[in-house]
Design a protein around this motif. Structure first.
Motif, PDB file in Angstrom:
ATOM      1  N   SER A  47     -16.353  -2.940 -10.085  1.00  0.00           N
ATOM      2  CA  SER A  47     -17.130  -3.655 -11.098  1.00  0.00           C
ATOM      3  C   SER A  47     -18.344  -4.350 -10.491  1.00  0.00           C
ATOM      4  CB  SER A  47     -16.250  -4.696 -11.792  1.00  0.00           C
ATOM      5  OG  SER A  47     -17.017  -5.453 -12.703  1.00  0.00           O
ATOM      6  N   ILE A  48     -19.438  -4.311 -11.215  1.00  0.00           N
ATOM      7  CA  ILE A  48     -20.651  -5.025 -10.797  1.00  0.00           C
ATOM      8  C   ILE A  48     -20.709  -6.430 -11.396  1.00  0.00           C
ATOM      9  CG2 ILE A  48     -21.966  -2.913 -10.449  1.00  0.00           C
ATOM     10  CD1 ILE A  48     -23.328  -3.499 -13.177  1.00  0.00           C
ATOM     11  N   GLU A  49     -19.715  -6.763 -12.249  1.00  0.00           N
ATOM     12  CA  GLU A  49     -19.710  -8.068 -12.909  1.00  0.00           C
ATOM     13  C   GLU A  49     -19.167  -9.192 -12.041  1.00  0.00           C
ATOM     14  OE1 GLU A  49     -19.061  -7.467 -17.495  1.00  0.00           O
ATOM     15  OE2 GLU A  49     -17.531  -6.388 -16.336  1.00  0.00           O
ATOM     16  N   ASN A  50     -18.488  -8.853 -10.956  1.00  0.00           N
ATOM     17  CA  ASN A  50     -17.924  -9.839 -10.042  1.00  0.00           C
ATOM     18  C   ASN A  50     -16.966 -10.808 -10.752  1.00  0.00           C
ATOM     19  OD1 ASN A  50     -17.565 -10.787  -7.430  1.00  0.00           O
ATOM     20  ND2 ASN A  50     -19.123 -12.357  -7.668  1.00  0.00           N
ATOM     21  N   LEU A  51     -16.148 -10.274 -11.625  1.00  0.00           N
ATOM     22  CA  LEU A  51     -15.150 -11.079 -12.339  1.00  0.00           C
ATOM     23  C   LEU A  51     -13.724 -10.751 -11.897  1.00  0.00           C
ATOM     24  CD1 LEU A  51     -16.682 -10.869 -15.944  1.00  0.00           C
ATOM     25  CD2 LEU A  51     -16.813 -12.786 -14.337  1.00  0.00           C
ATOM     26  N   HIS A  52     -13.576 -10.099 -10.774  1.00  0.00           N
ATOM     27  CA  HIS A  52     -12.283  -9.613 -10.297  1.00  0.00           C
ATOM     28  C   HIS A  52     -11.366 -10.696  -9.761  1.00  0.00           C
ATOM     29  CE1 HIS A  52     -13.954 -10.057  -6.301  1.00  0.00           C
ATOM     30  NE2 HIS A  52     -15.010  -9.368  -6.721  1.00  0.00           N
ATOM     31  N   GLN A  53     -11.873 -11.903  -9.557  1.00  0.00           N
ATOM     32  CA  GLN A  53     -11.105 -13.049  -9.059  1.00  0.00           C
ATOM     33  C   GLN A  53     -10.356 -12.732  -7.763  1.00  0.00           C
ATOM     34  OE1 GLN A  53      -8.819 -15.103 -12.083  1.00  0.00           O
ATOM     35  NE2 GLN A  53     -10.253 -14.459 -13.667  1.00  0.00           N
ATOM     36  N   GLY A  54     -10.938 -11.859  -6.948  1.00  0.00           N
ATOM     37  CA  GLY A  54     -10.354 -11.527  -5.653  1.00  0.00           C
ATOM     38  C   GLY A  54      -9.437 -10.325  -5.657  1.00  0.00           C
ATOM     39  N   PHE A  55      -9.094  -9.817  -6.824  1.00  0.00           N
ATOM     40  CA  PHE A  55      -8.245  -8.629  -6.890  1.00  0.00           C
ATOM     41  C   PHE A  55      -9.063  -7.408  -6.512  1.00  0.00           C
ATOM     42  CE2 PHE A  55      -6.130 -11.671  -9.617  1.00  0.00           C
ATOM     43  CZ  PHE A  55      -4.820 -11.572  -9.165  1.00  0.00           C
ATOM     44  N   THR A  56      -8.489  -6.544  -5.704  1.00  0.00           N
ATOM     45  CA  THR A  56      -9.225  -5.392  -5.190  1.00  0.00           C
ATOM     46  C   THR A  56      -8.671  -4.048  -5.645  1.00  0.00           C
ATOM     47  OG1 THR A  56      -7.845  -5.423  -3.199  1.00  0.00           O
ATOM     48  CG2 THR A  56      -9.955  -6.620  -3.103  1.00  0.00           C
ATOM     49  N   HIS A  57      -7.406  -4.009  -6.035  1.00  0.00           N
ATOM     50  CA  HIS A  57      -6.749  -2.760  -6.396  1.00  0.00           C
ATOM     51  C   HIS A  57      -6.063  -2.874  -7.760  1.00  0.00           C
ATOM     52  CE1 HIS A  57      -7.197  -2.277  -2.084  1.00  0.00           C
ATOM     53  NE2 HIS A  57      -6.952  -0.989  -2.232  1.00  0.00           N
ATOM     54  N   VAL A  58      -6.049  -1.747  -8.482  1.00  0.00           N
ATOM     55  CA  VAL A  58      -5.349  -1.639  -9.763  1.00  0.00           C
ATOM     56  C   VAL A  58      -4.359  -0.483  -9.662  1.00  0.00           C
ATOM     57  CG1 VAL A  58      -5.580  -1.184 -12.234  1.00  0.00           C
ATOM     58  CG2 VAL A  58      -7.359  -2.466 -11.039  1.00  0.00           C
ATOM     59  N   PHE A  59      -3.125  -0.727 -10.075  1.00  0.00           N
ATOM     60  CA  PHE A  59      -2.087   0.289 -10.102  1.00  0.00           C
ATOM     61  C   PHE A  59      -1.528   0.341 -11.520  1.00  0.00           C
ATOM     62  CE2 PHE A  59      -2.253  -1.620  -5.908  1.00  0.00           C
ATOM     63  CZ  PHE A  59      -2.428  -0.499  -5.101  1.00  0.00           C
ATOM     64  N   GLU A  60      -1.505   1.540 -12.118  1.00  0.00           N
ATOM     65  CA  GLU A  60      -1.018   1.685 -13.491  1.00  0.00           C
ATOM     66  C   GLU A  60       0.066   2.753 -13.540  1.00  0.00           C
ATOM     67  OE1 GLU A  60      -3.371   2.029 -17.494  1.00  0.00           O
ATOM     68  OE2 GLU A  60      -3.001   4.040 -16.700  1.00  0.00           O
ATOM     69  N   SER A  61       1.208   2.381 -14.064  1.00  0.00           N
ATOM     70  CA  SER A  61       2.326   3.312 -14.246  1.00  0.00           C
ATOM     71  C   SER A  61       2.613   3.437 -15.735  1.00  0.00           C
ATOM     72  CB  SER A  61       3.581   2.793 -13.538  1.00  0.00           C
ATOM     73  OG  SER A  61       3.317   2.563 -12.176  1.00  0.00           O
ATOM     74  N   THR A  62       3.088   4.610 -16.134  1.00  0.00           N
ATOM     75  CA  THR A  62       3.406   4.866 -17.532  1.00  0.00           C
ATOM     76  C   THR A  62       4.893   5.128 -17.682  1.00  0.00           C
ATOM     77  OG1 THR A  62       1.221   5.846 -17.856  1.00  0.00           O
ATOM     78  CG2 THR A  62       2.881   6.326 -19.530  1.00  0.00           C
ATOM     79  N   PHE A  63       5.468   4.527 -18.718  1.00  0.00           N
ATOM     80  CA  PHE A  63       6.883   4.674 -19.048  1.00  0.00           C
ATOM     81  C   PHE A  63       6.995   4.994 -20.533  1.00  0.00           C
ATOM     82  CE2 PHE A  63       6.401   1.934 -15.447  1.00  0.00           C
ATOM     83  CZ  PHE A  63       7.392   2.340 -14.579  1.00  0.00           C
ATOM     84  N   ASP A  64       8.103   5.621 -20.917  1.00  0.00           N
ATOM     85  CA  ASP A  64       8.304   5.951 -22.332  1.00  0.00           C
ATOM     86  C   ASP A  64       8.501   4.708 -23.187  1.00  0.00           C
ATOM     87  OD1 ASP A  64       8.037   8.716 -22.049  1.00  0.00           O
ATOM     88  OD2 ASP A  64      10.185   8.995 -21.684  1.00  0.00           O
ATOM     89  N   ASP A  65       9.119   3.680 -22.600  1.00  0.00           N
ATOM     90  CA  ASP A  65       9.430   2.475 -23.358  1.00  0.00           C
ATOM     91  C   ASP A  65       9.742   1.332 -22.391  1.00  0.00           C
ATOM     92  OD1 ASP A  65      12.058   3.082 -22.460  1.00  0.00           O
ATOM     93  OD2 ASP A  65      12.489   4.144 -24.325  1.00  0.00           O
ATOM     94  N   ALA A  66       9.983   0.150 -22.951  1.00  0.00           N
ATOM     95  CA  ALA A  66      10.271  -1.026 -22.123  1.00  0.00           C
ATOM     96  C   ALA A  66      11.568  -0.849 -21.329  1.00  0.00           C
ATOM     97  CB  ALA A  66      10.341  -2.280 -22.992  1.00  0.00           C
ATOM     98  N   GLU A  67      12.524  -0.124 -21.881  1.00  0.00           N
ATOM     99  CA  GLU A  67      13.765   0.129 -21.153  1.00  0.00           C
ATOM    100  C   GLU A  67      13.483   0.931 -19.886  1.00  0.00           C
ATOM    101  OE1 GLU A  67      13.440   0.703 -24.492  1.00  0.00           O
ATOM    102  OE2 GLU A  67      14.617  -1.016 -25.169  1.00  0.00           O
ATOM    103  N   GLY A  68      12.487   1.818 -19.944  1.00  0.00           N
ATOM    104  CA  GLY A  68      12.097   2.589 -18.767  1.00  0.00           C
ATOM    105  C   GLY A  68      11.575   1.691 -17.652  1.00  0.00           C
ATOM    106  N   ILE A  69      10.840   0.650 -18.037  1.00  0.00           N
ATOM    107  CA  ILE A  69      10.349  -0.303 -17.031  1.00  0.00           C
ATOM    108  C   ILE A  69      11.524  -1.052 -16.411  1.00  0.00           C
ATOM    109  CG2 ILE A  69       8.973  -2.386 -16.645  1.00  0.00           C
ATOM    110  CD1 ILE A  69       7.031  -1.328 -18.770  1.00  0.00           C
TER     111      ILE A  69
END
Length: 103
Positions: A47-69
């Protein structure tokens, strides 16, 4: 309905780039080890907005439902990975959400 599990992270400064790469590979490998985990994507902040608050990485996982999580969180492969991954992080936020389409 699918549920997304998003983890924002900043690795500790003393964690080498090679160790970060190994941890990311381990995270991605969970898809083949945890049946309820259907997909995994990750990336670095660009991001060029510099609003990341120090976070550098994003990890996204997909599940069928909350029970899967819940199954994922308790799965021995995830527990073992989390015991290596979490100590390498300086900051972390986790958010689970159900994607909603805009009509």
């Amino acid at each position: 309905m699918a549920v997304k599990h998003v983890l924002l992270a900043r690795f500790n400064d003393e964690v080498s780039p090679e160790a970060v790469d190994d941890l990311i590979k381990g995270y991605a490998n969970l898809v083949s080890l945890v049946p309820s985990m259907k997909a995994f994507h990750w990336g670095r902040d660009v991001s060029i907005e510099n609003l990341h608050q120090g976070f550098t990485h994003v990890f996204e996982s997909t599940f069928d439902d909350a029970e899967g999580i819940a199954e994922y969180i308790a799965h021995p492969s995830h527990v073992e990975f989390a015991n290596r991954f979490l100590p390498a992080l300086e900051k972390v936020i986790v958010i689970d959400y159900v994607p909603t389409a805009v009509n």
